[in-house]
Scaffold this active site. Structure first.
Site, PDB file in Angstrom:
ATOM      1  N   SER A 134       0.848  -1.195   0.000  1.00 27.09           N
ATOM      2  CA  SER A 134       0.000   0.000   0.000  1.00 27.09           C
ATOM      3  C   SER A 134       0.883   1.245   0.000  1.00 27.09           C
ATOM      4  O   SER A 134       1.660   1.433  -0.924  1.00 27.09           O
ATOM      5  CB  SER A 134      -0.950  -0.034   1.204  1.00 27.09           C
ATOM      6  N   HIS A 162      -2.644  -0.961  -3.358  1.00 22.30           N
ATOM      7  CA  HIS A 162      -3.782  -0.079  -3.116  1.00 22.30           C
ATOM      8  C   HIS A 162      -3.606   1.203  -3.932  1.00 22.30           C
ATOM      9  O   HIS A 162      -2.671   1.967  -3.715  1.00 22.30           O
ATOM     10  CB  HIS A 162      -3.886   0.283  -1.633  1.00 22.30           C
ATOM     11  N   ASP A 194      -4.540  -4.845   6.031  1.00 20.52           N
ATOM     12  CA  ASP A 194      -4.952  -5.639   4.879  1.00 20.52           C
ATOM     13  C   ASP A 194      -3.806  -6.557   4.461  1.00 20.52           C
ATOM     14  O   ASP A 194      -2.679  -6.101   4.265  1.00 20.52           O
ATOM     15  CB  ASP A 194      -5.350  -4.728   3.718  1.00 20.52           C
TER      16      ASP A 194
END
Length: 352
Positions: free
Chosen positions: A174, A200, A296
């Site tokens: 991310s 992401h 995540d």
């Protein structure tokens, strides 16, 4: 500090950020030259920056910041092909994240994207600035409800491992991940396992990101399309706004790109990819979780390890934001903790 040539956009961004606990916008500027004057008086912890502005473009300004005093920069860009290309240049120049710019009818932004902006700025404030400087010189919260991977791929009882010897690599990252992925993928030889990636990133930006990497790497890199085959020497990047799953047909792997609610407030979600890799590839997979905010991928990496896969988390020293790797380590999902510079070698060993 917010730097944008649109007074309306500045007003909206400042309003959203000042309403968030713990965030104080100390200054705004309509262009980089005005920003430089104000920064001499009070240097900000984070800069929210437009990339297309008069007098000095955002990329030149960003490079100046990174050479003089490395500071976390969040790019606020339009959802256009040109905006995506320029944003990729900004991320390569040291920006830590990207958010999409509010449109003139600002109600939708205030409803859908305010939380994403606040979360991204908070994540940027925790970025490893020393690592940012070393890189240069050498994701989104979409829903109030936090779903797990069960909503896309329900949990199974028992273990169904792959009956194939083809190796694959699943990578999740991310904040700071665009630079990390560039460092890893450009170090890979043409002969390496097939790779599937979740980074992401908003929709429409991943195609430009993949195209940029494809021009830099020996391996092929592309934005994943539904039913693309996972092949040695090629990396597939999940399209922004869609989930990416690894599937198997006989001894071959392919990907499924699908809609669905955000998982861990992200779409694409690393947990969804990792769970699918655990099921499709089992011990033939290598799971890697790298720099990023939040958790995540932590649960999914543990599932991969429990399915027999080798699993790796990036270490704190080389992570821009040590959130996702830290949580994966905490839950027992990583059997190894490695610096970023060792990831390419780890991927190549999958062939052995």
């Amino acid at each position: 500090m917010v730097v944008d040539d649109s007074a309306v956009v500045r007003q909206v961004l400042v309003g959203v950020l000042n309403d968030a606990p713990g965030i104080d916008v100390i200054a705004t500027a309509a262009d980089p030259l005005l920003a430089i004057e104000k920064m001499r008086q009070h240097w900000p912890d984070v800069i929210v920056l437009d990339v297309e502005m008069p007098r000095m473009d955002g990329i030149t300004f960003l490079r100046k910041i990174m050479s003089e005093r490395p500071t976390p920069v969040v790019i606020c860009s339009t959802l256009t092909e040109k905006g995506a290309r320029v944003t990729m240049d900004a991320l390569a120049a040291g920006a830590v994240a990207v958010v999409t710019k509010p449109r003139l009818g600002l109600k939708q932004f205030l409803t859908d994207s305010a939380d994403e902006l606040v979360a991204t700025v908070r994540s940027a404030a925790r970025a490893n600035v020393k690592r940012l400087a070393a890189r240069v010189t050498a994701a989104p919260l979409e829903a109030e409800v936090k779903h797990t991977a069960d909503i896309i791929l329900p949990a199974q009882s028992g273990r169904a491992l792959a009956q194939t010897t083809e190796r694959i690599v699943a990578i999740g990252t991310s904040t700071g991940g665009t630079q990390a992925l560039e460092e890893v993928l450009t170090a890979l030889p043409r002969v390496c396992p097939g790779i599937v990636i979740v980074q992401h990133m908003p929709e429409k930006f991943t195609a430009a990101f993949a195209a940029r990497l494809n021009g830099l790497c020996q391996i092929a890199v592309k934005e994943a399309a539904n039913n693309d085959r996972v092949m040695p020497g090629r990396a597939l990047i999940a399209p922004g706004g869609k989930h990416l799953l690894l599937r198997r047909s006989g001894a071959q792997y392919f990907v499924e790109v699908l809609e669905g609610p955000p998982v861990n407030r992200h779409r694409p979600s690393v947990d969804v990819l990792f769970r699918s890799a655990a099921r499709a590839a089992g011990s033939n997979a290598l799971g890697i979780i790298m720099t990023g905010m939040g958790d995540d991928g932590a649960a999914g990496l543990l599932e991969m390890r429990q399915a027999g896969a080798r699993t790796v988390a990036q270490d704190e020293h080389t992570s821009i934001v040590f959130g996702m790797p830290k949580e994966a380590i905490k839950r027992g999902g990583a059997d190894r903790i490695l610096p970023l510079g060792a990831m390419a070698r780890e991927i190549v060993t999958q062939l052995q």
